[in-house]
Design a protein around this motif. Structure first.
Motif, PDB file in Angstrom:
ATOM      1  N   MET A  58       0.839  -1.167   0.000  1.00  0.00           N
ATOM      2  CA  MET A  58       0.000   0.000   0.000  1.00  0.00           C
ATOM      3  C   MET A  58       0.895   1.245   0.000  1.00  0.00           C
ATOM      4  SD  MET A  58      -2.490   1.438   2.959  1.00  0.00           S
ATOM      5  CE  MET A  58      -4.146   1.128   2.463  1.00  0.00           C
ATOM      6  N   ALA A  59       0.556   2.213  -0.804  1.00  0.00           N
ATOM      7  CA  ALA A  59       1.322   3.464  -0.890  1.00  0.00           C
ATOM      8  C   ALA A  59       0.673   4.544  -0.029  1.00  0.00           C
ATOM      9  CB  ALA A  59       1.406   3.927  -2.333  1.00  0.00           C
ATOM     10  N   ASN A  60       1.507   5.337   0.597  1.00  0.00           N
ATOM     11  CA  ASN A  60       1.059   6.453   1.417  1.00  0.00           C
ATOM     12  C   ASN A  60       1.414   7.764   0.730  1.00  0.00           C
ATOM     13  OD1 ASN A  60       0.226   4.846   3.737  1.00  0.00           O
ATOM     14  ND2 ASN A  60       2.401   4.406   3.954  1.00  0.00           N
ATOM     15  N   LEU A  61       0.751   8.819   1.105  1.00  0.00           N
ATOM     16  CA  LEU A  61       1.059  10.138   0.569  1.00  0.00           C
ATOM     17  C   LEU A  61       2.207  10.737   1.376  1.00  0.00           C
ATOM     18  CD1 LEU A  61       0.224  12.289  -1.482  1.00  0.00           C
ATOM     19  CD2 LEU A  61      -1.301  13.217   0.254  1.00  0.00           C
ATOM     20  N   ALA A  62       3.210  11.263   0.666  1.00  0.00           N
ATOM     21  CA  ALA A  62       4.356  11.912   1.301  1.00  0.00           C
ATOM     22  C   ALA A  62       4.629  13.213   0.569  1.00  0.00           C
ATOM     23  CB  ALA A  62       5.579  11.001   1.238  1.00  0.00           C
ATOM     24  N   PHE A  63       5.414  14.090   1.182  1.00  0.00           N
ATOM     25  CA  PHE A  63       5.788  15.312   0.488  1.00  0.00           C
ATOM     26  C   PHE A  63       7.252  15.627   0.739  1.00  0.00           C
ATOM     27  CE2 PHE A  63       4.787  17.025   4.620  1.00  0.00           C
ATOM     28  CZ  PHE A  63       5.673  18.081   4.778  1.00  0.00           C
TER      29      PHE A  63
ATOM     30  N   LEU B 214       4.359  16.369  -3.857  1.00  0.00           N
ATOM     31  CA  LEU B 214       3.554  15.370  -3.148  1.00  0.00           C
ATOM     32  C   LEU B 214       3.612  14.095  -3.976  1.00  0.00           C
ATOM     33  CD1 LEU B 214       2.356  18.176  -2.204  1.00  0.00           C
ATOM     34  CD2 LEU B 214       0.392  16.826  -1.521  1.00  0.00           C
ATOM     35  N   TYR B 215       3.946  12.976  -3.346  1.00  0.00           N
ATOM     36  CA  TYR B 215       4.166  11.753  -4.081  1.00  0.00           C
ATOM     37  C   TYR B 215       3.717  10.535  -3.266  1.00  0.00           C
ATOM     38  CZ  TYR B 215       8.309  11.178  -1.147  1.00  0.00           C
ATOM     39  OH  TYR B 215       9.166  11.034  -0.078  1.00  0.00           O
ATOM     40  N   SER B 216       3.676   9.393  -3.903  1.00  0.00           N
ATOM     41  CA  SER B 216       3.329   8.140  -3.226  1.00  0.00           C
ATOM     42  C   SER B 216       4.583   7.522  -2.646  1.00  0.00           C
ATOM     43  CB  SER B 216       2.682   7.157  -4.207  1.00  0.00           C
ATOM     44  OG  SER B 216       1.470   7.693  -4.685  1.00  0.00           O
ATOM     45  N   SER B 217       4.458   7.035  -1.411  1.00  0.00           N
ATOM     46  CA  SER B 217       5.605   6.473  -0.698  1.00  0.00           C
ATOM     47  C   SER B 217       5.239   5.119  -0.099  1.00  0.00           C
ATOM     48  CB  SER B 217       6.036   7.447   0.413  1.00  0.00           C
ATOM     49  OG  SER B 217       7.019   6.846   1.237  1.00  0.00           O
ATOM     50  N   SER B 218       6.213   4.255  -0.010  1.00  0.00           N
ATOM     51  CA  SER B 218       6.012   2.961   0.633  1.00  0.00           C
ATOM     52  C   SER B 218       6.180   3.043   2.138  1.00  0.00           C
ATOM     53  CB  SER B 218       6.999   1.929   0.065  1.00  0.00           C
ATOM     54  OG  SER B 218       8.327   2.352   0.336  1.00  0.00           O
ATOM     55  N   LYS B 219       6.601   4.199   2.648  1.00  0.00           N
ATOM     56  CA  LYS B 219       6.846   4.362   4.082  1.00  0.00           C
ATOM     57  C   LYS B 219       5.630   4.898   4.805  1.00  0.00           C
ATOM     58  CE  LYS B 219      11.744   4.947   3.611  1.00  0.00           C
ATOM     59  NZ  LYS B 219      12.920   5.606   4.041  1.00  0.00           N
TER      60      LYS B 219
ATOM     61  N   LYS C 180      18.374  21.096  -7.309  1.00  0.00           N
ATOM     62  CA  LYS C 180      19.007  19.814  -7.649  1.00  0.00           C
ATOM     63  C   LYS C 180      19.002  18.844  -6.476  1.00  0.00           C
ATOM     64  CE  LYS C 180      22.027  21.973 -11.039  1.00  0.00           C
ATOM     65  NZ  LYS C 180      23.400  22.154 -11.478  1.00  0.00           N
ATOM     66  N   ASP C 181      19.274  17.582  -6.806  1.00  0.00           N
ATOM     67  CA  ASP C 181      19.447  16.509  -5.825  1.00  0.00           C
ATOM     68  C   ASP C 181      18.250  16.367  -4.886  1.00  0.00           C
ATOM     69  OD1 ASP C 181      21.994  15.843  -6.833  1.00  0.00           O
ATOM     70  OD2 ASP C 181      22.876  17.501  -5.698  1.00  0.00           O
ATOM     71  N   ILE C 182      17.056  16.336  -5.461  1.00  0.00           N
ATOM     72  CA  ILE C 182      15.829  16.163  -4.682  1.00  0.00           C
ATOM     73  C   ILE C 182      15.567  14.663  -4.529  1.00  0.00           C
ATOM     74  CG2 ILE C 182      13.357  16.595  -4.585  1.00  0.00           C
ATOM     75  CD1 ILE C 182      13.940  19.016  -6.519  1.00  0.00           C
ATOM     76  N   ASP C 183      15.627  14.197  -3.303  1.00  0.00           N
ATOM     77  CA  ASP C 183      15.356  12.786  -3.021  1.00  0.00           C
ATOM     78  C   ASP C 183      13.938  12.635  -2.486  1.00  0.00           C
ATOM     79  OD1 ASP C 183      17.955  12.229  -3.782  1.00  0.00           O
ATOM     80  OD2 ASP C 183      18.719  12.258  -1.722  1.00  0.00           O
ATOM     81  N   LEU C 184      13.303  11.528  -2.847  1.00  0.00           N
ATOM     82  CA  LEU C 184      11.930  11.238  -2.428  1.00  0.00           C
ATOM     83  C   LEU C 184      11.933   9.924  -1.661  1.00  0.00           C
ATOM     84  CD1 LEU C 184      10.177  12.135  -5.822  1.00  0.00           C
ATOM     85  CD2 LEU C 184      10.538  13.626  -3.838  1.00  0.00           C
ATOM     86  N   PRO C 185      12.125   9.962  -0.328  1.00  0.00           N
ATOM     87  CA  PRO C 185      12.209   8.741   0.470  1.00  0.00           C
ATOM     88  C   PRO C 185      10.986   7.838   0.295  1.00  0.00           C
ATOM     89  CG  PRO C 185      12.850  10.650   1.781  1.00  0.00           C
ATOM     90  CD  PRO C 185      12.279  11.173   0.488  1.00  0.00           C
ATOM     91  N   GLY C 186      11.244   6.551   0.049  1.00  0.00           N
ATOM     92  CA  GLY C 186      10.164   5.580  -0.100  1.00  0.00           C
ATOM     93  C   GLY C 186       9.387   5.711  -1.398  1.00  0.00           C
TER      94      GLY C 186
END
Length: 146
Positions: A1-6, A141-146, A34-40
């Motif tokens: 299941m994916a959660n909403l993260a930002f 705002l993106y989908s995250s596994s965390k 630059k170098d934007i990481d999106l955890p999970g």
């Protein structure tokens, strides 16, 4: 299941774009975060959210993960590219207006993303007198596994 993260890109302050907006009144036509990481990160459609004001021209644009040559190109040259491109919507007032743009799947990655904001002239070109506007409160705002 994916959660909403930002992920905050420019959570406080603002950036001025256009003519005479940089140090020593130099022009600022392109700003790259630059170098934007999106955890999970899970590859689903996402959103880019930003506030803008004093946007007079219709062909200023946002890019995500564009090649370096995009900073030299017009809106018409990049708008059908394989990476994310969307216009900064016009808002010719001094009031901050929230803008939300959908990012299709396969446009983001888990690490090393680059978000660009590009000021152009009335015709969307990188020549002539560029639009002068401000952006603030930039988030993804993106989908995250965390």
């Amino acid at each position: 299941m994916a959660n909403l993260a930002f992920q905050a890109i420019l959570a406080t302050g603002h950036r001025e774009m256009g003519e005479f907006q940089g140090p020593e009144k130099q022009a600022v036509y392109d700003v790259l975060f630059k170098d934007i990481d999106l955890p999970g990160f899970v590859d689903h459609p996402a959103l880019v959210v930003l506030a803008a004001k004093n946007v007079d021209y219709e062909k200023n644009f946002i890019t995500i993960n564009a090649p370096p040559e995009a900073v030299e190109q017009s809106y018409d040259e990049v708008r059908n590219a394989g990476y994310f491109v969307w216009r900064v919507l016009p808002n010719p007032s001094d009031s901050w207006i929230l803008q939300i743009h959908q990012i299709e799947g396969n446009k983001l990655k888990a690490t090393g993303n680059v978000l660009g904001i590009h000021s152009r002239d009335l015709d969307g070109e990188r020549a002539g007198v560029h639009d002068t506007f401000s952006v603030a409160r930039v988030f993804i705002l993106y989908s995250s596994s965390k």
